[in-house]
Design an enzyme around this catalytic site. Structure first.
Site, PDB file in Angstrom:
ATOM      1  N   GLU A 116      14.887 -22.659  16.937  1.00 23.75           N
ATOM      2  CA  GLU A 116      15.803 -22.202  17.997  1.00 23.75           C
ATOM      3  C   GLU A 116      16.905 -21.321  17.405  1.00 23.75           C
ATOM      4  O   GLU A 116      17.260 -20.284  17.972  1.00 23.75           O
ATOM      5  CB  GLU A 116      16.415 -23.403  18.711  1.00 23.75           C
ATOM      6  CG  GLU A 116      17.498 -23.065  19.716  1.00 23.75           C
ATOM      7  CD  GLU A 116      18.644 -24.062  19.678  1.00 23.75           C
ATOM      8  OE1 GLU A 116      19.811 -23.620  19.570  1.00 23.75           O
ATOM      9  OE2 GLU A 116      18.381 -25.280  19.754  1.00 23.75           O
ATOM     10  N   HIS A 117      17.443 -21.718  16.260  1.00 24.85           N
ATOM     11  CA  HIS A 117      18.476 -20.920  15.603  1.00 24.85           C
ATOM     12  C   HIS A 117      17.906 -19.621  15.032  1.00 24.85           C
ATOM     13  O   HIS A 117      18.508 -18.554  15.159  1.00 24.85           O
ATOM     14  CB  HIS A 117      19.105 -21.726  14.460  1.00 24.85           C
ATOM     15  CG  HIS A 117      20.088 -22.751  14.899  1.00 24.85           C
ATOM     16  ND1 HIS A 117      21.403 -22.741  14.512  1.00 24.85           N
ATOM     17  CD2 HIS A 117      19.964 -23.842  15.697  1.00 24.85           C
ATOM     18  CE1 HIS A 117      22.041 -23.768  15.040  1.00 24.85           C
ATOM     19  NE2 HIS A 117      21.182 -24.464  15.758  1.00 24.85           N
ATOM     20  N   HIS A 121      14.439 -27.293  16.229  1.00 28.69           N
ATOM     21  CA  HIS A 121      15.867 -26.980  16.235  1.00 28.69           C
ATOM     22  C   HIS A 121      16.160 -25.783  15.334  1.00 28.69           C
ATOM     23  O   HIS A 121      16.868 -24.849  15.721  1.00 28.69           O
ATOM     24  CB  HIS A 121      16.634 -28.219  15.770  1.00 28.69           C
ATOM     25  CG  HIS A 121      18.114 -28.105  15.892  1.00 28.69           C
ATOM     26  ND1 HIS A 121      18.975 -29.045  15.359  1.00 28.69           N
ATOM     27  CD2 HIS A 121      18.915 -27.172  16.455  1.00 28.69           C
ATOM     28  CE1 HIS A 121      20.220 -28.701  15.605  1.00 28.69           C
ATOM     29  NE2 HIS A 121      20.211 -27.561  16.259  1.00 28.69           N
ATOM     30  N   GLU A 162      24.982 -29.398  10.687  1.00 29.64           N
ATOM     31  CA  GLU A 162      25.148 -29.869  12.069  1.00 29.64           C
ATOM     32  C   GLU A 162      24.593 -31.278  12.222  1.00 29.64           C
ATOM     33  O   GLU A 162      25.228 -32.155  12.806  1.00 29.64           O
ATOM     34  CB  GLU A 162      24.430 -28.920  13.029  1.00 29.64           C
ATOM     35  CG  GLU A 162      24.481 -29.368  14.481  1.00 29.64           C
ATOM     36  CD  GLU A 162      23.571 -28.574  15.403  1.00 29.64           C
ATOM     37  OE1 GLU A 162      23.430 -28.977  16.568  1.00 29.64           O
ATOM     38  OE2 GLU A 162      22.995 -27.570  14.950  1.00 29.64           O
TER      39      GLU A 162
END
Length: 991
Positions: free
Chosen positions: A79-80, A76, A176
């Site tokens: 991905e950012h 994750h 998040e």
């Protein structure tokens, strides 16, 4: 989106070579009139599928198998981070920069349990290759700068002065996931994976567990990229009318020629099967002010078949539809009739996204002793079906649903090309055949053949469920001390780390913070990034005129190629509903197709809807007229859709629902109240930003007041009150009230309709449509008028508390409406503020998942919002200083052009013929003409820097007198915010 033309002949044949690729298979997809090509790059091993057709909305995607070995959120965070600059595009944030330099219809990135995907769609060829260029460089040649890792993933930050320093964790993904893991549905789904797949990658939280994320190192992130983001582990996808050969040449030149084949070692093994079932419990955080008694969830979950076996997956999908697909489905009905819970548990259904598929079913809002009872109900129903047989009509209904949704082309929630990509990815990435998924005919024929034999699906129930020991009885347990304990653990962990810091460590943390702030504040040279120009924007809006001569007002016809599907849409004015009953209109919409009629009960109605339609739905709408009056226009919209062959059956159902709906089944009515409340409650955290904006907007116009009443926190509060009032034997009044709403709405003077489909079907609709309208009460009144409501006037400053670890912060103020000369400039201002200011201040610096500005042109309101935000006071300060930023004039004509591109991208998003016609009908209903839309776009294309500055001076100021604030957060965070806002505290209320 074009669907009316058949695909061109195939570009290549199986076995042919295209550049460095070999074409392995070529097949025709009849349902979507497309050619499917499957290719492999000879040197690197990269796989590629292309769906070629006449659709001008072209799609690209590249996906990687990403297989975490822990819960640090490495996939994750990667991905950012890859989207924070690359070799050929060395800018801080090329992804968000391209959002404003493009006419994309979709841009995003996804991290699933075992794959990461980077897709986009656009209608412009130049834009397509601009975006592909940036995406490819980001994925395969990212900078992965350490400061970007600290910004997007996690970092330590020193707060306070040298005398009283405090350590804090910060980072976009960290915050998040704090928000995600405070939501019971997220905890439920991730915990189910952990329980059923303890020995594979699915046991870990791929998004990242907040308690584990800070252990991820920068080197681990880079190592994960080197192994996983390689062409040998890449799956490329293209879709649309652009030539495949051009795509392949571009990808090969930009990426593949730089790599040779490796073994990425990303294959996911099958979970070893158990010999006996297990019983497990997992906790989730519940607010200390809530009553935990009925806040449990309980379910039974099984591990099923291999994702690559498309036939077995199809059988599981059919069984899911039979067992729980609608209110009449035997397993769903038995669970709901038990009255143990309010709705099916989160995660219920068949999940075909993992290496091994799974199925779960249960109830939410149960007590701590209900899990065993729920398991007993589940097995009693399954055994009865296996022994006594499945009603053949349920089987036909399930097959019909698959057939319908194969035919229907929609762009909701994603463009159609991306929906197809997501649909094939799970199987394809694990070695399955995309052609088998996209062309189900062979598997369906095989299923039909076996259904003609002896008790085929009954045996599958035994195989999948009754005789399958790999299952869990799962309970999700509310823990009112969990959040406080976690906060205490984090505080202690940070205190221990602070105590262990040397002087050099502290200096390095402060140096990194200063460097990150300097990076975020720096004026960037974006000239390396490709961009579109104003002349690339289509000058005209898309018009979908009604087809004359078939029907007479209030019925409109739209002769469209809808791929064998017929749509019946309409509206019923709600302005004449008694003001005391107005808050019940959304529940009326929810219940009207679920209660049954005088001719058949709710179970029979649910069966008919699934057997003959693709769905019949009603919804409450509060809009503002696009005329000089600007009056509120409330109405209930409805849509029915069916395959052409079932048109008459669909009209029969609509006829019954609009003339014979029956609210006398009190047990069913109570069940729907609980189910509706549970759905609203579970949506609060997911939609916190929208709900906060609705709260902040409600005092400015009658329309926004009604929108909040119907779709906001006040709707949830109202239905909670209804739930209390209908407990026990007090439900008759609700039945009476709903009947009163029905009498007001379902009358001939109060209906406007649109018939959408091919010309033959429009002609065939005349008789059943007339029959349906004639059955309506000829009395009654036209309800397309402003409602009689008392509106709270002026702005408010509120905090609304719920169980969450993050905040959603909104501010709204009035401007001018669509049609005013300044309206185009305000729409541009909203995009500029998000791109140039709010994204930097709220996301990059503040660590929230998102910060944005919205211009509501219909009502003339301007809003700021944040999503999964660790701050409240700081975010409100950012909103306050928007006026300083925008009035400073520190933006260029290029910035204005980029904002114009973004607004036009929203305006020009394509729709397939059916949904496009529905939108045209509802535009006509609220008085928004194509001429007005065209004039607005022409004015938008003329916007320059001077127009933006003029609008900023006119509508943005530093006073609080006309600004409303609403914050959704936890009680503790709201109290802490109020301590810092002594002069202007939030009025705190409980959701």
């Amino acid at each position: 989106m074009k669907t009316e033309h058949a695909a061109k002949p195939p570009e290549f044949k199986a076995g042919s070579r295209v550049g460095g690729y070999t074409v392995n298979t070529v097949s025709y997809l009849t349902d979507i009139r497309s050619w499917l090509y499957q290719l492999e790059h000879d040197t690197s091993g990269a796989r590629h599928i292309h769906i070629g057709n006449a659709d001008q909305e072209n799609t690209f995607g590249v996906a990687f198998k990403t297989v975490p070995a822990d819960s640090t959120g490495v996939a994750h965070i990667l991905e950012h981070t890859v989207l924070c600059g690359s070799k050929r595009f060395p800018v801080r944030d090329p992804f968000f920069s391209m959002l404003k330099r493009s006419l994309s219809t979709f841009m995003n990135a996804f991290t699933a349990s075992d794959w990461t995907m980077y897709p986009f769609s656009t209608q412009n060829r130049k834009d397509y290759y601009n975006l592909m260029d940036v995406y490819l460089d980001a994925a395969f040649f990212p900078a992965i700068d350490e400061l970007s890792f600290k910004q997007e993933g996690h970092r330590l930050d020193l707060e306070g002065d040298d005398a009283n320093p405090r350590l804090a964790y910060k980072g976009v993904v960290y915050n998040e996931m704090k928000g995600a893991m405070s939501s019971p549905d997220q905890v439920m789904v991730r915990s189910l994976l952990n329980a059923l797949y303890p020995d594979t990658t699915y046991s870990f939280n791929s998004g990242g567990e907040p308690s584990v994320i800070p252990s991820l190192t920068y080197q681990q992130l880079k190592d994960f990229h080197a192994r996983h983001y390689h062409p040998s582990n890449a799956f490329f996808y293209t879709y649309g009318d652009l030539p495949l050969a051009d795509h392949l040449a571009f990808i090969e030149d930009r990426v593949l020629r730089h790599f040779s084949r490796i073994d990425p070692m990303t294959d996911v093994p099958s979970q070893p099967r158990w010999s006996a079932p297990k019983t497990v419990t997992y906790p989730y955080p519940l607010d200390k002010h809530d009553d935990p008694t009925r806040k449990y969830q309980a379910c039974v979950a099984w591990l099923l078949n291999d994702i690559k076996d498309t036939y077995e997956v199809l059988v599981a999908v059919i069984l899911e539809q039979i067992l729980i697909g609608n209110a009449a489905s035997p397993l769903r009905k038995a669970l709901m009739d038990s009255q143990l819970g309010t709705a099916l548990s989160d995660g219920t259904g068949f999940d075909g996204e993992n290496r091994d598929t799974m199925f779960a079913v249960g109830l939410k809002d149960v007590t701590n002793t209900d899990a065993e009872k729920i398991e007993r109900i589940v097995f009693d129903v399954l055994k009865r079906l296996a022994d006594d047989g499945i009603d053949p009509e349920l089987v036909e209904s399930a097959i019909h649903q698959i057939e319908f949704h194969r035919k229907e082309i929609t762009n909701t929630p994603y463009p159609y090309g991306i929906k197809l990509l997501i649909g094939v990815s799970a199987s394809w990435l694990h070695g399955g055949d995309p052609q088998r998924i996209l062309n189900l005919d062979a598997d369906l024929e095989r299923l039909r053949t076996r259904l003609s034999g002896n008790r085929y699906l009954e045996k599958k129930i035994s195989e999948f469920f009754l005789d399958n020991p790999h299952r869990v009885r799962f309970t999700l347990v509310p823990d009112q001390d969990m959040a406080a304990a976690e906060n205490q653990r984090v505080d202690q962990e940070l205190a221990d780390r602070l105590a262990g810091l040397t002087t050099d460590d502290r200096a390095r943390i402060r140096k990194d913070a200063a460097a990150l702030e300097a990076l975020q504040e720096a004026q960037e040279d974006l000239s390396s990034l490709p961009t579109l120009e104003r002349e690339d924007i289509p000058p005209s809006v898309v018009r979908i005129p009604a087809t004359p001569g078939i029907f007479q007002p209030p019925v409109l016809a739209y002769d469209q190629n809808t791929s064998g599907i017929f749509y019946c849409s309409g509206g019923l004015g709600t302005g004449m509903v008694d003001s005391a009953l107005m808050p019940l209109v959304p529940f009326f919409c929810y219940a009207v197709s679920k209660m049954g009629t005088q001719a058949c009960d709710y179970s029979q109605m649910a069966r008919r809807i699934d057997l003959y339609t693709g769905g019949i739905g009603f919804s409450a709408n509060a809009r503002t007229r696009f005329d000089d009056s600007g009056a509120c226009l409330p109405f209930m919209s409805f849509t029915g859709k069916s395959l052409n062959r079932n048109q008459l059956k669909m009209f029969d159902i609509l006829h019954e629902l609009t003339s014979q709906v029956d609210f006398s089944d009190f047990q069913r009515l109570r069940q729907l109240v609980l189910e509706y409340r549970a759905g609203l409650e579970s949506a609060v955290i997911h939609n916190g930003h929208r709900l906060a904006i609705s709260l902040a907007s409600r005092g400015f116009t009658p329309t926004n007041h009604l929108q909040e009443m119907w779709g906001g926190i006040h709707q949830l509060q109202h239905i909670k009150q209804v739930e209390k009032e209908t407990d026990g034997d007090h439900i008759e009044k609700l039945s009476v009230d709903l009947r009163a709403i029905g009498r007001t709405l379902f009358c001939a003077p109060n209906i406007k309709m649109a018939m959408i489909g091919e010309s033959t079907m429009l002609q065939e609709a005349k008789a059943p449509l007339n029959h349906m309208i004639k059955a309506l009460d000829t009395g009654g009144q036209d309800g397309f008028v402003a409602p009689r409501l008392t509106q709270a006037q002026g702005p408010s400053q509120e905090g609304w508390c719920t169980s969450t670890a993050v905040s959603f912060v909104a501010q709204t103020f009035p401007t001018v409406r669509f049609g005013h000369p300044d309206s185009p400039a305000l729409s541009v201002l909203a995009k500029m503020l998000r791109s140039l200011y709010l994204h930097r201040e709220i996301r990059e610096k503040g660590g929230a998942y998102g910060g944005f500005a919205l211009y509501n042109a219909e009502d003339g309101l301007f809003s700021f919002g944040s999503y999964r935000d660790p701050h409240i006071v700081n975010t409100l300060a950012v909103y306050h200083h928007t006026v300083d930023f925008i009035r400073s004039g520190k933006f260029t004509e290029e910035d204005v052009k980029e904002a114009v591109l973004q607004v036009c991208s929203d305006i020009d998003k394509p729709d397939p013929p059916g949904p496009a016609s529905r939108k045209a009908f509802y535009r006509q209903l609220i008085g928004l003409s194509d001429e007005t839309r065209q004039r607005n776009k022409e004015n938008l294309l003329k916007i320059d820097r001077n127009a933006v500055m003029t609008a900023a001076e006119q509508y943005f100021d530093n006073t609080h007198s006309n600004k409303a604030v609403a914050v959704i957060s936890s009680r503790d965070l709201l109290d802490a915010a109020n301590q810092k806002m002594a002069d202007t505290p939030l009025s705190i209320q409980t959701i």
